[in-house]
Scaffold this active site. Structure first.
Site, PDB file in Angstrom:
ATOM      1  N   SER A  46       0.869  -1.181   0.000  1.00 38.72           N
ATOM      2  CA  SER A  46       0.000   0.000   0.000  1.00 38.72           C
ATOM      3  C   SER A  46       0.903   1.227   0.000  1.00 38.72           C
ATOM      4  O   SER A  46       2.093   1.119   0.290  1.00 38.72           O
ATOM      5  CB  SER A  46      -0.895   0.012   1.241  1.00 38.72           C
ATOM      6  OG  SER A  46      -0.068   0.082   2.379  1.00 38.72           O
ATOM      7  N   PRO A 172       7.842  41.198   8.017  1.00 43.84           N
ATOM      8  CA  PRO A 172       7.069  42.220   8.725  1.00 43.84           C
ATOM      9  C   PRO A 172       7.676  42.734  10.027  1.00 43.84           C
ATOM     10  O   PRO A 172       7.164  43.689  10.593  1.00 43.84           O
ATOM     11  CB  PRO A 172       5.760  41.492   9.019  1.00 43.84           C
ATOM     12  CG  PRO A 172       6.145  40.050   9.099  1.00 43.84           C
ATOM     13  CD  PRO A 172       7.239  39.867   8.095  1.00 43.84           C
ATOM     14  N   ASP A 195      15.850  49.973   5.275  1.00 41.77           N
ATOM     15  CA  ASP A 195      14.702  50.835   5.556  1.00 41.77           C
ATOM     16  C   ASP A 195      14.405  50.857   7.040  1.00 41.77           C
ATOM     17  O   ASP A 195      14.789  49.948   7.765  1.00 41.77           O
ATOM     18  CB  ASP A 195      13.469  50.287   4.822  1.00 41.77           C
ATOM     19  CG  ASP A 195      13.307  50.948   3.475  1.00 41.77           C
ATOM     20  OD1 ASP A 195      14.093  51.847   3.163  1.00 41.77           O
ATOM     21  OD2 ASP A 195      12.379  50.555   2.747  1.00 41.77           O
ATOM     22  N   LYS A 217      18.171  57.929   7.058  1.00 39.56           N
ATOM     23  CA  LYS A 217      19.067  59.012   7.502  1.00 39.56           C
ATOM     24  C   LYS A 217      19.933  59.564   6.382  1.00 39.56           C
ATOM     25  O   LYS A 217      20.844  60.356   6.623  1.00 39.56           O
ATOM     26  CB  LYS A 217      19.960  58.503   8.640  1.00 39.56           C
ATOM     27  CG  LYS A 217      19.156  58.196   9.887  1.00 39.56           C
ATOM     28  CD  LYS A 217      20.038  58.089  11.103  1.00 39.56           C
ATOM     29  CE  LYS A 217      19.208  57.709  12.316  1.00 39.56           C
ATOM     30  NZ  LYS A 217      19.823  56.643  13.079  1.00 39.56           N
ATOM     31  N   GLY A 248      11.276  46.449   4.607  1.00 37.57           N
ATOM     32  CA  GLY A 248      10.295  45.774   5.447  1.00 37.57           C
ATOM     33  C   GLY A 248       9.284  45.052   4.566  1.00 37.57           C
ATOM     34  O   GLY A 248       8.990  45.496   3.454  1.00 37.57           O
ATOM     35  N   GLY A 249       8.776  43.918   5.032  1.00 35.87           N
ATOM     36  CA  GLY A 249       7.735  43.188   4.294  1.00 35.87           C
ATOM     37  C   GLY A 249       8.237  42.713   2.954  1.00 35.87           C
ATOM     38  O   GLY A 249       9.326  42.150   2.834  1.00 35.87           O
ATOM     39  N   ASP A 250       7.442  42.981   1.910  1.00 35.84           N
ATOM     40  CA  ASP A 250       7.815  42.600   0.547  1.00 35.84           C
ATOM     41  C   ASP A 250       8.281  43.850  -0.202  1.00 35.84           C
ATOM     42  O   ASP A 250       7.663  44.905  -0.081  1.00 35.84           O
ATOM     43  CB  ASP A 250       6.601  41.982  -0.161  1.00 35.84           C
ATOM     44  CG  ASP A 250       6.944  41.562  -1.567  1.00 35.84           C
ATOM     45  OD1 ASP A 250       7.324  40.395  -1.757  1.00 35.84           O
ATOM     46  OD2 ASP A 250       6.859  42.412  -2.494  1.00 35.84           O
TER      47      ASP A 250
HETATM   48  C1  LIG Z   1       5.678  51.752   3.350  1.00 34.36           C
HETATM   49  S1  LIG Z   1       4.638  50.437   3.830  1.00 34.36           S
HETATM   50  C2  LIG Z   1       5.648  49.070   3.471  1.00 34.36           C
HETATM   51  C3  LIG Z   1       4.937  47.751   3.425  1.00 34.36           C
HETATM   52  C4  LIG Z   1       5.883  46.581   3.261  1.00 34.36           C
HETATM   53  N1  LIG Z   1       6.573  46.646   1.999  1.00 34.36           N
HETATM   54  C5  LIG Z   1       5.170  45.237   3.399  1.00 34.36           C
HETATM   55  O1  LIG Z   1       5.053  44.480   2.423  1.00 34.36           O
HETATM   56  O2  LIG Z   1       4.774  44.919   4.519  1.00 34.36           O
HETATM   57  C6  LIG Z   1       4.686  50.601   5.554  1.00 34.36           C
HETATM   58  C7  LIG Z   1       3.397  50.214   6.230  1.00 34.36           C
HETATM   59  O3  LIG Z   1       3.280  48.824   6.338  1.00 34.36           O
HETATM   60  C8  LIG Z   1       2.594  48.504   7.506  1.00 34.36           C
HETATM   61  N2  LIG Z   1       3.485  47.702   8.366  1.00 34.36           N
HETATM   62  C9  LIG Z   1       4.694  47.252   8.054  1.00 34.36           C
HETATM   63  N3  LIG Z   1       5.207  46.498   9.052  1.00 34.36           N
HETATM   64  C10 LIG Z   1       4.265  46.466  10.014  1.00 34.36           C
HETATM   65  C11 LIG Z   1       4.182  45.855  11.287  1.00 34.36           C
HETATM   66  N4  LIG Z   1       5.157  45.102  11.766  1.00 34.36           N
HETATM   67  N5  LIG Z   1       3.052  46.046  12.019  1.00 34.36           N
HETATM   68  C12 LIG Z   1       2.042  46.772  11.546  1.00 34.36           C
HETATM   69  N6  LIG Z   1       2.079  47.373  10.347  1.00 34.36           N
HETATM   70  C13 LIG Z   1       3.164  47.229   9.587  1.00 34.36           C
HETATM   71  C14 LIG Z   1       2.205  49.794   8.185  1.00 34.36           C
HETATM   72  O4  LIG Z   1       0.929  50.154   7.716  1.00 34.36           O
HETATM   73  C15 LIG Z   1       3.268  50.703   7.656  1.00 34.36           C
HETATM   74  O5  LIG Z   1       2.876  52.053   7.740  1.00 34.36           O
END
Ligand SMILES: C[S@@+](CC[C@H](N)C(=O)[O-])C[C@H]1O[C@@H](n2cnc3c(N)ncnc32)[C@H](O)[C@@H]1O
EC number: 2.1.1.107
Length: 408
Positions: A46, A172, A195, A217, A248-250
């Site tokens: 199996s 994030p 950033d 800065k 930050g983030g993507d």
């Molecule tokens: C300029 S944008 C960049 C977003 C980023 N490129 C992303 O994909 O998460 C920044 C915003 O993302 C959100 N953000 C990013 N990191 C966060 C976190 N750890 N907690 C809450 N909001 C966050 C907030 O709304 C913040 O003002």
């Protein structure tokens, strides 16, 4: 005493490999055999559903019988029946085929190392049949490479381009939420342009010779800041350095990442993008809220609040957003929350729509607030919520409270 095994790499492309057994052990071993290009035959009474669904194997659902190893170069005895495994090994020995016995490493003529591939390397670890030990050491080596504790100097082992730029999504906030590739490239950077929202812990672990430039800065006026970042990236790359632009983030979600790609391309600088975990999805998740849920919503929209509704440069149709029943995720919106709530209410979004606000999501400072659409501004002000924060609007924002989720 067992002699230590001789570690070797097998080129199995096009060669017959027989796996006897189709359970969870075979399931774990098969993907690498398949990707080696071997002609994989699985014989098992199996099979798990995953094994049944695997492309690239010939599966025979039957008992193993003597003769099944005919023509094979390599075999694996991975049934849950020790007797059958012993018989497979015996046939392999008779035919002089190397054979792994999954239930007893010392009784086969071959052993499977704990492995991983990394930037063109294949690393294998054997620990005398102690699987947990070999797996732990394998993971430690992988982690050391990812964190730059061990560095790869050889250019053919690396996708790092000296004189190039990598735009890396840092995730994030939680430093563990960067991707494996992002972390690896970061560990090899000569210069990091970071950033404000890039996770600071990731910078703290960089070796001392790495130059860290804080993009917030760079000394230029607000309007010039982006141009100054482009100039810094290009100048550093042109001097032969490998530049990581850490965001930050993507990098492509409200982060001006594509402008940076274009600037590099225009300057003839090779550029690569490493996607990141966006706060738009990860921050609600860390507060226990999914942006979609079956039978609750079939859409979620991510909206930037950097311009107020009605602003001549705004590209957002707030009436259309208000008419949606799904999830709206607002970024950069807490400073003008009154205006966004007002636009959504005026557009017809019900006042009692659940709202979740998360500040500093995925970090130790995470702070969450629950409200309805109508009372969100008042609560945001009362709790003093400031950027960075995410606002989630819609039925899913009322979810949460699953005991044990994210250690709650
Ligand atoms: C300029 S944008 C960049 C977003 C980023 N490129 C992303 O994909 O998460 C920044 C915003 O993302 C959100 N953000 C990013 N990191 C966060 C976190 N750890 N907690 C809450 N909001 C966050 C907030 O709304 C913040 O003002």
């Amino acid at each position: 005493m067992t002699e230590s095994p001789y570690l070797v790499g097998l080129r199995l492309a096009g060669k017959k490999v027989v796996v006897v057994g189709g359970g969870s052990v075979a399931q774990r071993r098969l993907p690498l055999l398949i990707s080696s290009g071997a002609d994989v035959h699985v014989i098992s009474r199996s099979a798990t559903r995953a094994v049944e669904a695997m492309d690239g194997i010939t599966l025979s659902l039957r008992e193993y019988r003597d003769g099944d190893l005919e023509g094979a170069w390599y075999a694996l005895a991975a049934t849950d029946d020790a007797q059958v495994n012993a018989t497979v090994v015996a046939e392999a020995d008779r035919r002089q085929i190397f054979c792994v016995r999954a239930d007893s490493a010392v009784e086969g003529s071959a052993v499977t190392p704990a492995t991983f591939s990394y930037a063109g390397l294949a690393v294998g670890v054997l620990a005398g049949g102690e699987h947990r030990r070999s797996a732990a050491i394998r993971s430690a080596i992988r982690e050391a490479l990812q964190r730059g504790v061990i560095t790869l100097e050889s250019p053919e082992c690396s996708d790092v381009v000296r004189g190039g730029v990598a735009l890396v999504g840092g995730g994030p906030g939680d430093p563990e939420l960067i991707t494996v590739r992002g972390r690896r490239l970061l560990a090899q950077a000569d210069v990091v342009i970071a950033d404000r929202l890039a996770p600071p812990e990731l910078l703290a672990e960089l070796p001392p010779h790495v130059e860290v430039i804080d993009a917030a800065k760079i000394p230029y006026g607000r309007a010039m800041a982006q141009d100054a970042i482009h100039a810094a990236m290009i100048e550093q790359a042109k001097s032969g350095k490998f530049v990581v632009r850490l965001k930050g983030g993507d990098p492509f979600v409200f982060a001006r990442g594509y402008e940076e790609v274009l600037a590099c391309a225009e300057a003839g600088i090779p550029v690569t993008v490493v996607p990141g975990v966006t706060s738009a999805i990860a921050v609600p998740a860390s507060a226990g809220v999914p942006v979609t849920h079956r039978a609750t919503n079939h859409e979620f929209v991510v909206v930037s609040g950097h311009l107020p509704p009605g602003h001549p440069e705004s590209l957002v149709n707030w009436n259309a957003l208000a008419a949606l029943s799904g999830t709206i995720v607002l970024l950069m919106a807490v400073e003008r929350i009154e205006l966004f709530v007002d636009a959504l209410l005026k557009g017809g979004r019900p006042a009692e729509t659940p709202v979740l606000v998360v500040q500093h999501g995925t970090t130790p400072a995470q702070h969450t607030l629950r409200a309805t659409l109508a009372d969100t501004p008042e609560k945001v002000r009362a709790e003093g919520i400031r950027p960075p924060a995410i606002v989630v609007i819609g039925a899913v924002a009322g979810f949460g409270g699953v005991r044990g989720l994210n250690n709650s």
